[in-house]
Scaffold this active site. Structure first.
Site, PDB file in Angstrom:
ATOM      1  N   LEU A 110      47.660  37.954  45.385  1.00 54.16           N
ATOM      2  CA  LEU A 110      47.787  39.047  44.426  1.00 54.16           C
ATOM      3  C   LEU A 110      46.580  39.941  44.648  1.00 54.16           C
ATOM      4  CD1 LEU A 110      48.882  37.220  41.137  1.00 54.16           C
ATOM      5  CD2 LEU A 110      50.259  38.818  42.473  1.00 54.16           C
ATOM      6  N   ASP A 111      46.801  41.255  44.726  1.00 57.51           N
ATOM      7  CA  ASP A 111      45.678  42.127  45.046  1.00 57.51           C
ATOM      8  C   ASP A 111      44.718  42.260  43.861  1.00 57.51           C
ATOM      9  OD1 ASP A 111      46.625  44.170  43.319  1.00 57.51           O
ATOM     10  OD2 ASP A 111      47.835  45.059  44.912  1.00 57.51           O
ATOM     11  N   LEU A 112      43.644  42.971  44.086  1.00 59.09           N
ATOM     12  CA  LEU A 112      42.555  43.073  43.106  1.00 59.09           C
ATOM     13  C   LEU A 112      43.042  43.462  41.717  1.00 59.09           C
ATOM     14  CD1 LEU A 112      39.416  43.226  42.567  1.00 59.09           C
ATOM     15  CD2 LEU A 112      39.597  45.650  43.168  1.00 59.09           C
TER      16      LEU A 112
END
Length: 233
Positions: free
Chosen positions: A99-101
């Protein structure tokens, strides 16, 4: 060797192969030259000079990732990572996908890198579901057209199910389901439709649900459930 290292939770199988290629792996104090090298009980394995214990039983955890953390063990920009936020005493784990930032929600973690690789394969057909808050005027017909797949900036994305849950002014909540989960796929596809994604929460990954997990909360999947959902895990 690469499969053994992945099972031991050192890294994904691909990254373990890279460690071997870089000469960072030794077996019984001899450099390992091939990723398919067989490891026998009682052998000593070192990675970058550090001993690696034999693989433990396969374990899986559900983790509620908050936004503001990157899903990587080492970040070149020294941003806070998921793995630094985990409670002490946990064995070394790798994530199933990322999951990205700025994304949040369910992230699966396992001590078995080979299992992580298996669960990431699109051939599993596992659906990933998300709640997505967008800014922009919603055209439900355009959302429905995503079920046929879409090409964005030369990249072809597979079928995406996107439905409108609620709308208030220029903000709306969608439920989005997909099977591939490429890097920033939802954000890029929504941007191509003229929507800005202001919040993205993964609610499920295959049969595993975020449920009532609070932010940063971690819960191990019981062994029986793991065996039922993932044969030979």
């Amino acid at each position: 060797m690469a499969k053994w290292l992945a099972r031991a939770g050192v890294a994904s199988r691909r990254d373990a192969e890279a460690l071997v290629a870089e000469g960072k792996v030794r077996l019984n104090n001899r450099p390992v030259r091939h990723p398919a090298t067989f490891v026998q009980p009682g052998d000593t394995v070192l990675v970058a000079g550090r001993p690696v214990d034999a693989p433990d039983r396969t374990r899986l955890w559900r983790y509620h990732k908050p936004d503001g953390l990157v899903t990587t063990h080492k970040d070149p920009q020294d941003r806070p990572t998921v793995f630094r936020s985990l409670p002490p005493g946990l064995p070394r784990v790798v994530s199933v996908g990322r999951l990205d930032l700025n994304s949040e929600g369910l992230l699966l973690l396992t001590n078995d890198g080979e299992l992580a690789r298996r669960l990431e394969l699109p051939s599993n057909g596992w659906v990933r579901r998300y709640r997505v808050r967008i800014f922009g005027a919603v055209d439900e017909k355009r959302l429905a057209s995503l079920a046929d797949g879409v090409t964005v900036d030369g990249v072809r994305y597979g079928p995406i199910e996107a439905g409108l849950d609620s709308r208030k002014g220029d903000n709306a909540w969608l439920t989005v389901a997909l099977r591939e989960g490429r890097n920033r796929e939802i954000r890029r596809v929504m941007m191509s439709l003229g929507f800005h994604v202001s919040r993205l929460i993964r609610t499920s990954y295959g049969p595993f649900q975020l449920g009532t997990l609070k932010r940063t909360e971690l819960e191990e999947v019981p062994g029986k459930v793991l065996r039922d959902q993932i044969p030979r895990a």
